[in-house]
Design a protein around this motif. Structure first.
Motif, short mmCIF file in Angstrom:
data_model
loop_
_atom_site.label_atom_id
_atom_site.label_comp_id
_atom_site.label_asym_id
_atom_site.label_seq_id
_atom_site.Cartn_x
_atom_site.Cartn_y
_atom_site.Cartn_z
N GLY A 49 0.83 -1.19 0.21
CA GLY A 49 -0.17 0.11 -0.36
C GLY A 49 0.92 1.19 0.38
N GLY A 50 2.15 1.18 -0.95
CA GLY A 50 1.66 2.69 -1.50
C GLY A 50 3.96 2.64 -0.66
N PHE A 122 -1.22 2.10 -4.54
CA PHE A 122 -1.11 1.27 -3.88
C PHE A 122 -0.89 0.25 -4.06
N GLN A 123 -0.24 -0.10 -5.08
CA GLN A 123 0.53 -1.37 -5.33
C GLN A 123 1.63 -1.66 -6.65
N VAL A 146 -7.85 -4.04 -2.37
CA VAL A 146 -7.42 -2.73 -1.66
C VAL A 146 -7.84 -3.10 -0.59
N TRP A 150 -6.19 1.55 3.98
CA TRP A 150 -4.99 2.11 3.14
C TRP A 150 -6.39 3.41 2.58
N ASN A 154 -6.00 7.59 3.12
CA ASN A 154 -5.26 8.37 2.34
C ASN A 154 -6.48 8.67 1.42
N VAL A 161 -10.80 3.85 -7.80
CA VAL A 161 -10.07 2.68 -7.62
C VAL A 161 -10.04 1.80 -8.84
N GLU A 184 -11.71 -5.31 3.43
CA GLU A 184 -11.32 -4.96 1.73
C GLU A 184 -12.18 -5.05 0.81
N THR A 200 -4.16 2.37 -8.42
CA THR A 200 -4.21 3.67 -8.12
C THR A 200 -5.69 3.52 -7.55
#
Length: 217
Positions: A49-50, A122-123, A146, A150, A154, A161, A184, A200
């Motif tokens: 997550g970043g 995120f990844q 996700v 997170w 954020n 997403v 999630e 993202t």
């Protein structure tokens, strides 16, 4: 290692690959290869997550298929909790043999990606494939999760997403929400091929108010 072998200290440190083979009663066989890395106790790695934290080996999962048949939806399962990508569904135009699909969570944007991507990342995830050309992919769907933590920390709008794929530039893929839990949110995207991907989200904008001047007479 042989049963009964004893290893201590640095003997256990390193990266290992284990291949599992299975054959059913009528002769069909399949195999899965898993790669894992052992580190010293107390060593910290980068978090999902970043990013952030000290550098650590990227998480990687390898799936091997003896054959991808035509007319069948083949499923790749990723059970590594640190990787947001969870499933890949593949259909092929023509039979493919000895196919290897490797899914890897990247600690940061790879050097081969020369363009920045908009939004909060995120990844970054890389999908490599052997013995399967993109032209032979009839359809491919990617499911990824996700974390709500997170999204909340954020200030991300869940409906923004998106999964994007990089070739010579970033391409946003059609992404739909397919489920959620207390921890999630699950999404699904269609992709024409495999390479580097980014999950993202866009920041939620705060509502603004406008104050009108008082009326005059």
């Amino acid at each position: 290692h042989t049963c009964g072998s004893a290893f201590t200290g640095s003997d256990l440190l390193g990266t290992y690959t284990v291949k599992y083979n299975a054959t059913d009663t009528i002769g069909n066989s399949n195999s899965v290869t898993k790669t894992f890395t052992t580190i010293r106790p107390g060593t910290t790695g980068s978090s999902g997550g970043g990013g952030g934290g000290a550098a650590a080996p990227s998480k990687k999962v390898v799936n091997v298929f003896t054959e991808l048949s035509v007319g069948v939806v083949h499923k790749v399962m990723i059970k590594e909790t640190d990787i947001g990508l969870k499933q890949i569904f593949i259909e092929v135009n023509n039979r493919a043999n000895s196919v290897e699909i490797t899914v890897q969570k990247l600690a940061d944007k790879p050097a081969s990606v020369t363009h920045e991507i908009s939004g909060k990342v995120f990844q970054y995830i890389q999908i490599d494939h052997k013995n399967l050309e993109d032209a032979n992919i009839k359809s491919a769907k990617i499911r990824f999760n996700v974390t709500n933590s997170w999204i909340s920390s954020n200030n991300i709008k869940p409906e923004t997403v998106t999964l994007s794929r990089y070739t010579t530039s970033w391409q946003k893929l059609a992404t739909n929400k397919v489920g959620e839990s207390s921890d999630e949110v699950e999404y699904e995207s269609d992709t024409p091929g495999f390479s580097v991907f980014a999950v993202t989200g866009e920041l939620a904008t705060a509502a603004t108010t406008t104050t009108l001047p008082p009326e005059t007479t």
